[in-house]
Design a protein around this motif. Structure first.
Motif, PDB file in Angstrom:
ATOM      1  N   GLY A   1      70.439 -65.666 -33.357  1.00 43.87           N
ATOM      2  CA  GLY A   1      69.047 -66.255 -33.125  1.00 43.87           C
ATOM      3  C   GLY A   1      68.261 -66.688 -34.396  1.00 43.87           C
ATOM      4  O   GLY A   1      68.166 -65.930 -35.174  1.00 43.87           O
TER       5      GLY A   1
ATOM      6  N   CYS B   1      66.144 -62.764 -27.510  1.00 39.89           N
ATOM      7  CA  CYS B   1      66.757 -62.620 -28.507  1.00 39.89           C
ATOM      8  C   CYS B   1      67.753 -61.220 -28.600  1.00 39.89           C
ATOM      9  O   CYS B   1      68.965 -61.060 -28.992  1.00 39.89           O
ATOM     10  CB  CYS B   1      66.023 -62.640 -30.059  1.00 39.89           C
ATOM     11  SG  CYS B   1      66.640 -62.917 -31.243  1.00 39.89           S
TER      12      CYS B   1
ATOM     13  N   THR C   1      71.845 -62.361 -28.531  1.00 38.59           N
ATOM     14  CA  THR C   1      72.203 -62.620 -29.907  1.00 38.59           C
ATOM     15  C   THR C   1      73.031 -61.688 -30.421  1.00 38.59           C
ATOM     16  O   THR C   1      72.798 -60.321 -30.080  1.00 38.59           O
ATOM     17  CB  THR C   1      70.892 -63.192 -30.798  1.00 38.59           C
ATOM     18  OG1 THR C   1      70.219 -62.021 -30.996  1.00 38.59           O
ATOM     19  CG2 THR C   1      70.303 -64.074 -30.076  1.00 38.59           C
TER      20      THR C   1
ATOM     21  N   ILE D   1      70.448 -61.905 -36.197  1.00 36.64           N
ATOM     22  CA  ILE D   1      69.004 -62.470 -36.258  1.00 36.64           C
ATOM     23  C   ILE D   1      68.864 -62.897 -37.658  1.00 36.64           C
ATOM     24  O   ILE D   1      69.115 -62.304 -38.516  1.00 36.64           O
ATOM     25  CB  ILE D   1      67.782 -61.544 -35.791  1.00 36.64           C
ATOM     26  CG1 ILE D   1      67.899 -61.245 -34.330  1.00 36.64           C
ATOM     27  CG2 ILE D   1      66.664 -62.218 -36.225  1.00 36.64           C
ATOM     28  CD1 ILE D   1      66.983 -59.998 -34.127  1.00 36.64           C
TER      29      ILE D   1
END
Length: 262
Positions: free
Chosen positions: A35, A215, A219, A222
């Motif tokens: 993300g 997210c 994901t 990050i």
């Protein structure tokens, strides 16, 4: 150690005296979903355009599966196995799903009709259904025009088209720009499921989003930008939401030592 599907090193992009991107290091592994977060103007869309070949960096290098590339245009990135899905989706509304899935890669009929450019629509529908089944995608019939689909169905068609194009190309790379913008809860969940299935198939995925729940849902890692610099890079699992918001807004210091530029 696994070679990253996509690796950017020391990426800078200058507009005159303005540094839109300042020394960005970024990578995504095959089968990983990263993300890319940041406030408006943080540089995330600009970085995505560097990855997709739409912008050429002022400095830095780009490697795809360990091989250095110089992208002069999005077609160069596509040739390297990178596909970008923009917010506008770039679908042809009056055409059916099968036609949209095969845009630019149409199957021609055999024999003289093929020589004259006639498209084999039946074969395109058959192969499109096969590819969607492989991705675990359930949409409307292949003959339905895109203009008759819901927002979520259109997003799925756009994602599936890119996934089909990168699949098998030494584990391709998908760049997604706000894939769930303006979608409802159920439609968002369908898109989340597709993103995870594509990653499970070995595709490396970079997602630019303002949607923190998305997210956290899809994901593995990050990366956060603030004013053109990378300020955080951490696993999604266990990431503190307050810390994430702090890095996005700039109220929390960068994880990295910042060098001053004269």
């Amino acid at each position: 150690m696994t070679v990253p599907a996509l690796e950017l090193s020391g990426i800078e992009l200058h507009y005159g005296f303005v540094r839109a991107l300042d020394g960005i290091d970024f990578q995504v592994q095959p089968g990983e979903v990263v993300g890319l977060l940041g406030d408006n103007g943080a540089g995330k869309s600009t970085l995505l355009k560097v990855m997709s070949g739409a912008h050429r960096p002022s400095h830095g290098s780009i490697r795809v599966h360990g091989v250095e590339h110089t992208f002069h245009a999005p077609s160069d990135a596509a040739d390297a196995g990178i596909q970008m899905v923009y917010q506008d989706l770039s679908l042809v509304e009056p055409q059916d799903i099968a036609t949209n899935l095969n845009l630019g890669q149409e199957t021609l009929r055999r024999g003289p009709l093929g020589w004259l450019g006639f498209v084999d629509r039946k074969e395109m529908r058959r192969t499109s259904e096969k590819e969607l089944d492989r991705l675990g995608v359930r949409t409307a019939p292949m003959t339905r025009p895109v203009e008759m689909l819901s927002g979520g169905q259109r997003q799925v068609v756009a994602l599936a088209r890119s996934a089909i194009r990168v699949n098998g190309e030494s584990q391709g790379i998908l760049l997604l720009d706000e894939p769930t913008a303006a979608l409802g809860y159920e439609q968002t969940k369908n898109v989340e499921g597709l993103i995870r299935r594509m990653a499970d198939a070995g595709i490396a995925i970079v997602v630019v989003t303002h949607d923190l729940p998305l997210c956290y849902e899809v994901t593995d890692r990050i990366v956060i930008l603030n004013r053109g610099r990378k300020v955080a890079d951490l696993p999604t699992a266990g990431a503190d939401r307050d810390h994430i918001v702090g890095w996005i807004t700039g109220s929390r210091p960068s994880m990295f030592v910042q060098e001053s530029h004269v």
